[in-house]
Design an enzyme around this catalytic site. Sequence first.
Site, PDB file in Angstrom:
ATOM      1  N   ASP A 145      55.056   8.351 -15.671  1.00  0.00           N
ATOM      2  CA  ASP A 145      54.037   7.289 -15.680  1.00  0.00           C
ATOM      3  C   ASP A 145      53.529   6.987 -17.105  1.00  0.00           C
ATOM      4  OD1 ASP A 145      52.397   5.444 -14.414  1.00  0.00           O
ATOM      5  OD2 ASP A 145      51.591   6.875 -12.978  1.00  0.00           O
ATOM      6  N   GLU A 178      56.632   2.407 -16.664  1.00  0.00           N
ATOM      7  CA  GLU A 178      55.700   1.818 -17.657  1.00  0.00           C
ATOM      8  C   GLU A 178      55.307   0.403 -17.241  1.00  0.00           C
ATOM      9  OE1 GLU A 178      57.561  -1.006 -18.642  1.00  0.00           O
ATOM     10  OE2 GLU A 178      57.205  -0.720 -20.787  1.00  0.00           O
ATOM     11  N   TRP A 179      55.527   0.104 -15.952  1.00  0.00           N
ATOM     12  CA  TRP A 179      55.023  -1.108 -15.288  1.00  0.00           C
ATOM     13  C   TRP A 179      55.581  -2.413 -15.857  1.00  0.00           C
ATOM     14  CZ3 TRP A 179      50.247   1.499 -17.470  1.00  0.00           C
ATOM     15  CH2 TRP A 179      49.969   2.675 -16.771  1.00  0.00           C
ATOM     16  N   GLY A 180      56.729  -2.336 -16.522  1.00  0.00           N
ATOM     17  CA  GLY A 180      57.346  -3.561 -17.042  1.00  0.00           C
ATOM     18  C   GLY A 180      56.669  -4.099 -18.286  1.00  0.00           C
ATOM     19  N   GLU A 182      56.756  -3.487 -21.511  1.00  0.00           N
ATOM     20  CA  GLU A 182      57.562  -3.849 -22.692  1.00  0.00           C
ATOM     21  C   GLU A 182      58.994  -4.198 -22.311  1.00  0.00           C
ATOM     22  OE1 GLU A 182      57.085  -1.932 -26.376  1.00  0.00           O
ATOM     23  OE2 GLU A 182      54.962  -1.553 -26.070  1.00  0.00           O
ATOM     24  N   ASP A 200      51.382  -1.920  -9.924  1.00  0.00           N
ATOM     25  CA  ASP A 200      51.500  -1.275  -8.607  1.00  0.00           C
ATOM     26  C   ASP A 200      51.500  -2.263  -7.441  1.00  0.00           C
ATOM     27  OD1 ASP A 200      51.363   0.947 -10.139  1.00  0.00           O
ATOM     28  OD2 ASP A 200      49.577   1.789  -9.186  1.00  0.00           O
TER      29      ASP A 200
HETATM   30  C1  GLA Z   1      50.336   4.576 -11.545  1.00  0.00           C
HETATM   31  C2  GLA Z   1      51.718   4.338 -10.964  1.00  0.00           C
HETATM   32  C3  GLA Z   1      51.669   4.529  -9.457  1.00  0.00           C
HETATM   33  C4  GLA Z   1      51.201   5.947  -9.135  1.00  0.00           C
HETATM   34  C5  GLA Z   1      49.852   6.201  -9.791  1.00  0.00           C
HETATM   35  C6  GLA Z   1      49.438   7.650  -9.693  1.00  0.00           C
HETATM   36  O1  GLA Z   1      49.428   3.627 -11.130  1.00  0.00           O
HETATM   37  O2  GLA Z   1      52.155   3.048 -11.277  1.00  0.00           O
HETATM   38  O3  GLA Z   1      52.949   4.309  -8.890  1.00  0.00           O
HETATM   39  O4  GLA Z   1      52.150   6.877  -9.596  1.00  0.00           O
HETATM   40  O5  GLA Z   1      49.871   5.875 -11.173  1.00  0.00           O
HETATM   41  O6  GLA Z   1      48.238   7.934 -10.313  1.00  0.00           O
END
Ligand code: GLA
Length: 382
Positions: A145, A178-180, A182, A200
């Site tokens: 994460d 890293e949620w996209g 970069e 998320d």
């Molecule tokens: C981030 C991630 C989620 C999850 C939470 C846990 O938000 O994107 O998928 O793993 O952390 O805290």
Amino acid sequence: MQKYFFICVILITLNALDNGLGRKPPMGWNPWNKYGCNINEEIVRQTADALVSTGLAAAGYIYLNLDDCWQSARDPVTKKIIADPVKFPSGIPSLVQYVHSKGLKFGLYSDAGMQTCEGKPGSLGYEEIDAETYAEWDIDYLKYDNCHTDGTSPKVRYPPMSAALMKQSKKIYFSMCEWGLEKPWLWAPPIANSWRTTGDISDHWYSFIAILEEQANLAQYAGPGQWNDPDMLEVGNGGMKTHEYQAHFALWAILKAPLLIGCDITNMSQDTKKILMNREVIAVNQDSLGKQATRVKKVLTSEVWAAEVADNGAGVVAVLFNQASIQESITIEFDKLGISGPQNVRDLINQVDLGQSTVSYTCQVPGRSAVMVKFRSVQSEQ
Ligand code: GLA
């Protein structure tokens, strides 16, 4: 044409993280969407049992992964990560053994920062010792994460964990999260088996379609060993209708997303089970070509996503998706799918043949629903 296809396949193969894992999108379970931080070893053991007893494992769901909150501290002397002794009194190694004894694989979670998103110890600066610990514990998968960082780019913070994992004799699937931020699809293939492309997901229709929208131009970056990850499944968590969950599942399948179930599988409804265990839809996700769907048509709230498949008879699979709340007629012209001539049409969700079509295919798609069809050239089947 064949020559270019061959060169492309070679490029993808050379580019992907060289650990031999994730040749097909991983399938399994992760507690986060249902339990958040309220996880413990009892839930994990019961889930392992349920993966087997429900038939989910036989359908392909073999990873049982933990998410945040399994850790509590770092040993002040050895710096080794310590599992929460209240939630996991038997410790991680014994849990891993239990999960492995069921024929399943085990995944852990950490963070490329000082702390995880829930404030547990992160791995930044501890990549070597953590990777050694994971290998010693016989872990198969790591989700990594991006919270509480030192402000440096993920391009700086993710490679050290990838390299540390690669040093272990135990091969560990590396799932970047890293949620996209970069555009990881541009740089992550050599260091990770998959990477999150967005923030998320939550258990709502609008969350699902917002994430879907962000997948539209990413197909070229996916392939065996390297997958775009639009986040885990919400199917079965109760916030969407059955037909909405069915659309979510069909689209995640054709996007070649990791199929990580996020609901309580010890207590699934028949509808949930039916969606998650649909053999023909799963087969699209696990197809050996590994081609992620592209959006080939969009007219207002109607869209069509399609991908070529090789297994169970080569062809093209399309998802006709209606985002409106009322029924719409959706047509897909065969030239948009790169196919021509008469095609045998099969409805993969309901597993029925629908006869033949030439030039185009039209279907009445109920509100907020998806129809998944496979087209196979009649000539090739003669
Ligand atoms: C981030 C991630 C989620 C999850 C939470 C846990 O938000 O994107 O998928 O793993 O952390 O805290």
